[in-house]
Design an enzyme around this catalytic site. Structure first.
Site, PDB file in Angstrom:
ATOM      1  N   CYS A 382      48.839  35.975  27.815  1.00 39.31           N
ATOM      2  CA  CYS A 382      48.337  36.435  26.521  1.00 39.31           C
ATOM      3  C   CYS A 382      48.854  35.536  25.393  1.00 39.31           C
ATOM      4  O   CYS A 382      48.366  34.420  25.253  1.00 39.31           O
ATOM      5  CB  CYS A 382      48.660  37.906  26.324  1.00 39.31           C
ATOM      6  SG  CYS A 382      47.496  38.687  25.210  1.00 39.31           S
ATOM      7  N   HIS A 508      46.452  40.488  30.994  1.00 33.33           N
ATOM      8  CA  HIS A 508      47.800  40.841  31.485  1.00 33.33           C
ATOM      9  C   HIS A 508      47.778  41.098  32.991  1.00 33.33           C
ATOM     10  O   HIS A 508      47.671  42.250  33.423  1.00 33.33           O
ATOM     11  CB  HIS A 508      48.308  42.087  30.756  1.00 33.33           C
ATOM     12  CG  HIS A 508      48.622  41.847  29.329  1.00 33.33           C
ATOM     13  ND1 HIS A 508      49.872  41.501  28.885  1.00 33.33           N
ATOM     14  CD2 HIS A 508      47.838  41.868  28.239  1.00 33.33           C
ATOM     15  CE1 HIS A 508      49.851  41.337  27.578  1.00 33.33           C
ATOM     16  NE2 HIS A 508      48.622  41.549  27.159  1.00 33.33           N
ATOM     17  N   GLU A 510      50.138  41.087  35.055  1.00 27.81           N
ATOM     18  CA  GLU A 510      51.309  41.842  35.523  1.00 27.81           C
ATOM     19  C   GLU A 510      51.009  43.340  35.659  1.00 27.81           C
ATOM     20  O   GLU A 510      51.642  44.035  36.447  1.00 27.81           O
ATOM     21  CB  GLU A 510      52.502  41.603  34.576  1.00 27.81           C
ATOM     22  CG  GLU A 510      52.442  42.255  33.197  1.00 27.81           C
ATOM     23  CD  GLU A 510      51.650  41.457  32.150  1.00 27.81           C
ATOM     24  OE1 GLU A 510      50.849  40.588  32.547  1.00 27.81           O
ATOM     25  OE2 GLU A 510      51.815  41.722  30.946  1.00 27.81           O
TER      26      GLU A 510
HETATM   27  N1  GLN Z   1      49.489  38.537  19.458  1.00 29.27           N
HETATM   28  C1  GLN Z   1      48.448  38.032  20.296  1.00 29.27           C
HETATM   29  C2  GLN Z   1      47.110  38.720  20.024  1.00 29.27           C
HETATM   30  O1  GLN Z   1      47.076  39.766  19.439  1.00 29.27           O
HETATM   31  C3  GLN Z   1      48.817  38.174  21.756  1.00 29.27           C
HETATM   32  C4  GLN Z   1      48.943  39.571  22.223  1.00 29.27           C
HETATM   33  C5  GLN Z   1      49.668  39.715  23.529  1.00 29.27           C
HETATM   34  O2  GLN Z   1      50.424  38.828  23.943  1.00 29.27           O
HETATM   35  N2  GLN Z   1      49.512  40.853  24.179  1.00 29.27           N
HETATM   36  O3  GLN Z   1      46.075  38.205  20.395  1.00 29.27           O
END
Ligand code: GLN
Length: 536
Positions: A382, A508, A510
């Protein structure tokens, strides 16, 4: 007819109610029943989505886009089946529903009160899952018995026990048996008091699960049975385990599952073998090699902030017969360039964690550069993928002012920018791009080979995304866009052509790794780290 198991906690918090509940659920699943677990959290936030990870650890996201308590991660990792919005409910959510109904005039002029309106809503949420396909629902109540905020939940549980009867509901109380080294004794008094609290709320526990550092002998079991009014064979020892994944085995040897089935009048449909589970434990405990992976994040003081990542490494390590040592590296410590080599040079792999905001970004970008240039296996999740895109733009494409608009809102080169639909969003809670979305893979890419299929579904939690305006230049210089959302062409996975293993994902992974289904990207990343270690 669905049966209900209520799990409460006494004496202190952090006794591992989530793990005990998940272990029991796993065993009942092995007995042939369809089981789900839900968690009720007595805080007033509508969900944990707006909580700082320092407050509450990781925010776990379900397929249907609920932002939930990290215990749901344990439920999924143990049960190997997905949870949903209905599996985590907070006091905030309960009150919000009741107040909305009141505003809509649904209470027909009645005074709206904790009893019966709040307790009715709690009961409705508990039985909601039971109306679906499950044989058994385990309801874990967060917090500790005796807390003011738990009272409406205990009252709802009491009422449900009365309404559904003893055969269809049981109550398990998880408690602590402290050891006083000066006296050389295990002490039962805190448990006696805790059970008294429960009794005051009208709930007699059927089973006591006793967390302890030392084995509880027959005398302690007998004493607890006598003072707490439970059968002696329903006093279950939960001794400290070296891994959370040992707990189902320990609970089975203490016959927790058998007692629960007896009390609920259910007959086991098959023998508990836990075949896959035991193979996993065997691999976990007998690794053939080691790797050390740096987890670059900014909430490292609290490992719970990255719970699912740590657990995904446990699963992927076992799948590779490899012990994965995860070293937490604070991204702010990497902002001094001298520190980079000192901190990262011994690592076999580098993972950049998800996150929000500006703090620690520079260190993350420098870590990406280090992994890219030195060909160290790299996994960006992410925000980690977004940092990898910015680093590539700055150092390979030479777009020096490239940035994410999350960090530099006025940059001339927003290689990561806010998603179009996010621009009009005002409220913070529940408004990110959340939950499962499809992704189409390039089959001959690293990710395509790791997954071994063309279409996947992964969970998201973000507001920013790769800016497709830059797609062509990135690709020209060696970045491979190996996964895209088929409906909207959003970039979901990036890889590098001239690198042994460099993968950044906007989702994600994970969150979907389980004991029985370790995540393919984590498995492949660990494999690449093993190869890297052998080659240096
Ligand atoms: N802050 C980034 C976004 O909002 C990444 C979010 C995250 O790592 N879950 O896109």
């Amino acid at each position: 007819m669905t049966k209900y198991v209520f799990v409460t906690g006494g004496v202190t918090s952090s006794l591992g109610k989530g793990i005990v509940s998940a272990s029991l659920a796993k065993l009942l699943q092995e007995h042939g029943f369809k089981v789900s677990i839900q968690k009720f959290d007595p805080y007033i936030n509508v969900d944990p989505g707006t909580l700082n990870p320092y407050e509450h650890g990781e925010c776990y996201v379900t397929d249907d886009g609920a932002e939930t308590d990290l215990d749901l991660g344990h439920y999924e990792r143990f049960l190997n089946s997905p949870t949903s919005q209905a599996n985590n409910v907070t006091t905030g959510r309960i009150y919000q529903t009741v107040i909305n109904k009141e505003r809509a005039g649904d209470y027909l002029g009645k005074t709206v009160q904790v009893i019966p309106h709040i307790t009715d809503e709690i009961k409705r949420r508990i039985t909601l899952l039971g109306d679906t396909e499950y044989d058994i629902i385990i309801t874990e109540l967060g917090g500790t018995v005796g807390d003011i905020e738990s009272l409406p939940y205990l009252e709802a549980l009491r009422q449900l026990r009365m309404e559904l009867g003893d055969r269809d509901t049981i109550s398990i109380h998880l408690t602590l048996i402290p050891y006083l080294s000066a006296a050389g004794e295990l002490k039962t008094k805190p448990t006696q008091h805790s059970v008294k609290e429960l009794l005051q709320a009208g709930i007699q526990p059927d089973i006591l699960v006793c967390r302890t550092e030392n084995p509880i002998g027959e005398d302690i079991r007998a004493k607890l049975a006598l003072f707490c009014n439970v059968k002696k064979n329903c006093v279950i020892e939960a001794i400290d385990a070296s891994s959370i994944y040992d707990v189902p085995i320990l609970m089975h040897s203490e016959k927790l599952d058998v007692r629960v089935l007896q009390k609920l009048g259910l007959r086991s449909k098959k023998k508990v073998e836990l075949k896959k589970w035991k193979v996993f434990l065997d691999h976990l405990k007998n690794p053939k090699r080691n790797v050390t992976i740096g987890l670059i994040g900014k909430y490292n003081e609290l490992p719970d902030a990255y719970k699912s990542i740590y657990e995904a490494f446990v699963h992927a390590g076992a799948a590779n017969l490899t012990k994965v040592n995860v070293v937490a590296v604070h991204s702010e410590d990497l902002e001094d360039r001298k520190m980079i080599h000192q901190t990262l040079s011994g690592l076999d792999g580098i993972l950049i964690a998800p996150g929000f905001g500006e703090r620690g970004i520079q260190g993350k970008i420098l870590a990406v550069q280090y992994a890219r240039e030195r060909k160290i296996p790299f996994f960006g999740i992410c925000l980690g993928m977004q940092c990898a895109s910015v680093e590539f733009a700055r150092n390979v494409l030479k777009i020096k002012d490239a940035a994410s608009t999350e960090v530099r809102p006025n940059t001339k080169n927003p290689v990561i920018h806010m998603m179009a639909e996010q621009l009009r969003v005002k409220n913070k809670g529940g408004t990110m791009r959340l939950g499962a979305y499809p992704c189409a893979l390039k089959v001959d890419s690293l990710s395509g080979k790791a997954y071994g299929k063309k279409y996947i579904s992964e969970r998201h939690r973000h507001r920013f995304e790769f800016n497709n305006k830059y797609l062509k230049v990135f690709e020209k210089k060696g970045m491979i866009i190996s996964g895209v959302n088929p409906d909207r062409s959003l970039v979901e996975i990036i890889e590098l052509r001239d690198h042994p293993w460099f993968v950044g994902v906007q989702f994600h992974p994970e969150l979907k790794s389980t004991v029985e289904r370790p995540h393919p990207l984590f498995v492949d990343f660990v494999k690449a780290c093993v190869v890297h270690r052998q080659n240096v």
